[in-house]
Write a protein that holds these residues in place. Structure first.
Motif, PDB file in Angstrom:
ATOM      1  N   ASN A 127       0.769  -1.205   0.110  1.00 26.81           N
ATOM      2  CA  ASN A 127      -0.023   0.018  -0.183  1.00 26.81           C
ATOM      3  C   ASN A 127       0.838   1.202  -0.015  1.00 26.81           C
ATOM      4  O   ASN A 127       2.310   1.297   0.043  1.00 26.81           O
ATOM      5  N   ASP A 128       0.293   2.409   0.107  1.00 27.35           N
ATOM      6  CA  ASP A 128       1.148   3.594  -0.009  1.00 27.35           C
ATOM      7  C   ASP A 128       1.734   4.033   1.074  1.00 27.35           C
ATOM      8  O   ASP A 128       2.855   4.562   0.866  1.00 27.35           O
ATOM      9  N   SER A 129       1.826   3.404   2.230  1.00 23.04           N
ATOM     10  CA  SER A 129       2.509   3.689   3.478  1.00 23.04           C
ATOM     11  C   SER A 129       3.749   2.792   3.418  1.00 23.04           C
ATOM     12  O   SER A 129       4.377   2.737   4.381  1.00 23.04           O
ATOM     13  N   GLY A 130       3.639   1.877   2.453  1.00 25.94           N
ATOM     14  CA  GLY A 130       4.854   0.876   2.551  1.00 25.94           C
ATOM     15  C   GLY A 130       4.657  -0.316   3.317  1.00 25.94           C
ATOM     16  O   GLY A 130       5.509  -1.199   3.339  1.00 25.94           O
ATOM     17  N   ALA A 131       3.302  -0.502   3.805  1.00 26.01           N
ATOM     18  CA  ALA A 131       3.031  -1.823   4.294  1.00 26.01           C
ATOM     19  C   ALA A 131       2.718  -2.958   3.238  1.00 26.01           C
ATOM     20  O   ALA A 131       2.492  -2.630   2.334  1.00 26.01           O
ATOM     21  N   VAL A 132       3.298  -4.288   3.682  1.00 27.47           N
ATOM     22  CA  VAL A 132       2.983  -5.196   2.703  1.00 27.47           C
ATOM     23  C   VAL A 132       2.022  -6.314   3.058  1.00 27.47           C
ATOM     24  O   VAL A 132       2.135  -6.856   4.258  1.00 27.47           O
ATOM     25  N   THR A 133       1.367  -6.672   2.177  1.00 25.49           N
ATOM     26  CA  THR A 133       0.463  -7.810   2.448  1.00 25.49           C
ATOM     27  C   THR A 133       1.045  -9.005   1.776  1.00 25.49           C
ATOM     28  O   THR A 133       1.450  -9.256   0.769  1.00 25.49           O
ATOM     29  N   ILE A 134       1.230 -10.041   2.731  1.00 30.74           N
ATOM     30  CA  ILE A 134       1.576 -11.494   2.482  1.00 30.74           C
ATOM     31  C   ILE A 134       0.831 -12.479   2.410  1.00 30.74           C
ATOM     32  O   ILE A 134       0.034 -12.457   3.418  1.00 30.74           O
ATOM     33  N   ARG A 135       1.056 -13.469   1.963  1.00 29.16           N
ATOM     34  CA  ARG A 135       0.406 -14.698   2.292  1.00 29.16           C
ATOM     35  C   ARG A 135       1.540 -15.812   2.511  1.00 29.16           C
ATOM     36  O   ARG A 135       2.653 -15.786   2.007  1.00 29.16           O
ATOM     37  N   TYR A 136       1.516 -16.471   3.805  1.00 27.08           N
ATOM     38  CA  TYR A 136       2.360 -17.351   4.240  1.00 27.08           C
ATOM     39  C   TYR A 136       1.945 -18.550   4.840  1.00 27.08           C
ATOM     40  O   TYR A 136       0.679 -19.049   4.713  1.00 27.08           O
ATOM     41  N   ARG A 137       3.017 -19.426   5.132  1.00 29.60           N
ATOM     42  CA  ARG A 137       2.721 -20.838   5.528  1.00 29.60           C
ATOM     43  C   ARG A 137       4.081 -20.888   6.691  1.00 29.60           C
ATOM     44  O   ARG A 137       4.935 -20.794   6.514  1.00 29.60           O
ATOM     45  N   LEU A 138       3.396 -21.162   7.900  1.00 24.76           N
ATOM     46  CA  LEU A 138       4.378 -21.301   9.001  1.00 24.76           C
ATOM     47  C   LEU A 138       4.216 -22.736   9.524  1.00 24.76           C
ATOM     48  O   LEU A 138       3.103 -23.482   9.629  1.00 24.76           O
ATOM     49  N   SER A 139       5.140 -23.086  10.318  1.00 24.26           N
ATOM     50  CA  SER A 139       5.195 -24.302  10.889  1.00 24.26           C
ATOM     51  C   SER A 139       6.162 -24.441  12.314  1.00 24.26           C
ATOM     52  O   SER A 139       7.032 -23.592  12.284  1.00 24.26           O
ATOM     53  N   TRP A 140       5.606 -25.078  13.196  1.00 22.15           N
ATOM     54  CA  TRP A 140       6.149 -25.272  14.557  1.00 22.15           C
ATOM     55  C   TRP A 140       6.122 -26.633  15.281  1.00 22.15           C
ATOM     56  O   TRP A 140       5.189 -27.098  14.932  1.00 22.15           O
ATOM     57  N   GLU A 150      -1.583 -21.578   7.877  1.00 20.12           N
ATOM     58  CA  GLU A 150      -1.424 -20.666   6.570  1.00 20.12           C
ATOM     59  C   GLU A 150      -2.357 -19.512   6.696  1.00 20.12           C
ATOM     60  O   GLU A 150      -3.224 -19.386   7.522  1.00 20.12           O
ATOM     61  N   GLY A 151      -2.135 -18.338   6.223  1.00 21.03           N
ATOM     62  CA  GLY A 151      -2.672 -17.254   6.247  1.00 21.03           C
ATOM     63  C   GLY A 151      -2.300 -15.948   5.543  1.00 21.03           C
ATOM     64  O   GLY A 151      -1.491 -16.031   4.903  1.00 21.03           O
ATOM     65  N   GLU A 152      -3.087 -14.763   5.772  1.00 20.82           N
ATOM     66  CA  GLU A 152      -2.667 -13.679   4.865  1.00 20.82           C
ATOM     67  C   GLU A 152      -2.501 -12.591   6.029  1.00 20.82           C
ATOM     68  O   GLU A 152      -3.324 -12.574   6.947  1.00 20.82           O
ATOM     69  N   GLU A 153      -1.467 -11.914   6.047  1.00 18.81           N
ATOM     70  CA  GLU A 153      -1.368 -10.626   6.961  1.00 18.81           C
ATOM     71  C   GLU A 153      -0.627  -9.508   6.103  1.00 18.81           C
ATOM     72  O   GLU A 153       0.076  -9.539   5.240  1.00 18.81           O
ATOM     73  N   THR A 154      -1.002  -8.214   6.962  1.00 19.21           N
ATOM     74  CA  THR A 154      -0.202  -6.998   6.352  1.00 19.21           C
ATOM     75  C   THR A 154       0.761  -6.718   7.328  1.00 19.21           C
ATOM     76  O   THR A 154       0.362  -6.294   8.555  1.00 19.21           O
ATOM     77  N   GLY A 157       6.562  -2.449   6.038  1.00 22.21           N
ATOM     78  CA  GLY A 157       7.673  -2.849   5.003  1.00 22.21           C
ATOM     79  C   GLY A 157       9.009  -2.996   5.664  1.00 22.21           C
ATOM     80  O   GLY A 157       9.950  -3.715   4.882  1.00 22.21           O
ATOM     81  N   PHE A 158       9.377  -2.308   6.607  1.00 18.16           N
ATOM     82  CA  PHE A 158      10.352  -2.444   7.294  1.00 18.16           C
ATOM     83  C   PHE A 158      10.852  -3.885   7.674  1.00 18.16           C
ATOM     84  O   PHE A 158      11.831  -4.222   8.041  1.00 18.16           O
ATOM     85  N   TYR A 159       9.584  -4.556   8.127  1.00 21.69           N
ATOM     86  CA  TYR A 159       9.997  -5.980   8.894  1.00 21.69           C
ATOM     87  C   TYR A 159       9.823  -7.064   7.691  1.00 21.69           C
ATOM     88  O   TYR A 159       9.893  -8.346   7.859  1.00 21.69           O
ATOM     89  N   SER A 160       9.432  -6.518   6.473  1.00 20.33           N
ATOM     90  CA  SER A 160       9.316  -7.541   5.672  1.00 20.33           C
ATOM     91  C   SER A 160      10.486  -8.401   5.082  1.00 20.33           C
ATOM     92  O   SER A 160      10.384  -9.740   4.817  1.00 20.33           O
ATOM     93  N   PRO A 161      11.742  -8.005   5.114  1.00 22.65           N
ATOM     94  CA  PRO A 161      12.868  -8.962   5.172  1.00 22.65           C
ATOM     95  C   PRO A 161      13.169 -10.088   6.169  1.00 22.65           C
ATOM     96  O   PRO A 161      13.608 -10.902   6.108  1.00 22.65           O
ATOM     97  N   ASN A 162      12.405  -9.848   7.288  1.00 25.13           N
ATOM     98  CA  ASN A 162      12.555 -10.464   8.336  1.00 25.13           C
ATOM     99  C   ASN A 162      11.463 -11.707   8.220  1.00 25.13           C
ATOM    100  O   ASN A 162      11.587 -12.993   8.690  1.00 25.13           O
ATOM    101  N   VAL A 163      10.692 -11.846   7.350  1.00 26.83           N
ATOM    102  CA  VAL A 163       9.631 -12.848   7.019  1.00 26.83           C
ATOM    103  C   VAL A 163      10.025 -13.376   5.575  1.00 26.83           C
ATOM    104  O   VAL A 163       9.580 -13.016   4.482  1.00 26.83           O
ATOM    105  N   GLN A 164      10.787 -14.088   5.602  1.00 29.76           N
ATOM    106  CA  GLN A 164      11.476 -14.953   4.217  1.00 29.76           C
ATOM    107  C   GLN A 164      11.393 -16.541   4.342  1.00 29.76           C
ATOM    108  O   GLN A 164      11.636 -16.707   5.481  1.00 29.76           O
ATOM    109  N   LYS A 165      11.392 -17.048   3.235  1.00 28.28           N
ATOM    110  CA  LYS A 165      11.464 -18.590   3.338  1.00 28.28           C
ATOM    111  C   LYS A 165      12.625 -18.957   4.092  1.00 28.28           C
ATOM    112  O   LYS A 165      13.743 -18.371   3.783  1.00 28.28           O
ATOM    113  N   GLY A 166      12.575 -19.797   5.031  1.00 31.21           N
ATOM    114  CA  GLY A 166      13.560 -20.411   5.928  1.00 31.21           C
ATOM    115  C   GLY A 166      13.876 -19.725   7.044  1.00 31.21           C
ATOM    116  O   GLY A 166      14.550 -20.173   7.965  1.00 31.21           O
TER     117      GLY A 166
END
Length: 185
Positions: A127-140, A150-154, A157-166
């Motif tokens: 969106n215009d403020s830099g927030a990123v909407t992602i679809r994810y799959r997590l496990s623990w 699994e889900g979708e979250e906004t 944008g500053f923290y989007s590099p922290n949510v990467q595969k692996g």
């Protein structure tokens, strides 16, 4: 051109317009109408016609004065309907924002901290403020078994590099439909 160059009220009745008027539309001195005015292109203008049209407009729009020029009942119904729709939209927006605050408070107060592995993440939109909407799959791992979510979250944008595969992320987990990513600790 000075005022002396214009015809007087007595002269208006003798002026013939370039196009004949239907009966009853000729300028009549002493009734407040200037009568027809002809232009160089052969067209004419009669301000009495405009004043009649203005009276009709005021009478039908409810903008005139007097008892015969009241608003039509359908206009009042339409206005009431518009006000009701506006109130519902405003109340709905405020209610939805309140719901989001209550949901987040419930997750923060009743949820538990979990460290989850990001198995898959896809960028949906920004969106215009830099927030990123992602679809994810997590496990623990929990109680000897692997739990998947699994889900979708906004997220900001500053923290989007922290949510990467692996990568591993901290979440606040209440149930499968109520989770919250925790980036600042």
């Amino acid at each position: 051109m000075s005022r002396a160059d214009y015809p007087t009220d007595d002269q208006w009745s003798s002026i013939e317009p370039p196009v004949p008027f239907p009966d009853g539309l000729r300028g009549v001195p002493g009734r407040g109408a200037c009568g027809p005015v002809s232009f160089t292109d052969g067209s004419f203008f009669d301000d009495r016609l405009m004043s009649r049209a203005g009276q009709d407009f005021r009478r039908h729009s409810g903008r005139g004065n007097g008892p015969e020029e009241r608003r039509h009942p359908h206009e009042e119904v339409a206005m009431t309907f518009a006000i009701i729709i506006s109130v519902v939209l405003i109340a709905g927006s405020i209610g939805y924002i309140a719901y989001l605050f209550i949901r987040d408070h419930r997750i923060r107060s009743q949820g538990r901290d979990i460290r989850a592995l990001v198995e898959d993440v896809r960028h949906i939109s920004t969106n215009d403020s830099g927030a990123v909407t992602i679809r994810y799959r997590l496990s623990w791992r929990e109680n000897g078994e692997t739990k998947h979510l699994e889900g979708e979250e906004t997220i900001p944008g500053f923290y989007s590099p922290n949510v990467q595969k692996g990568c591993e992320v901290n979440i606040r987990y209440l149930d499968d439909h109520h989770i919250l990513f925790v980036f600042d600790q």
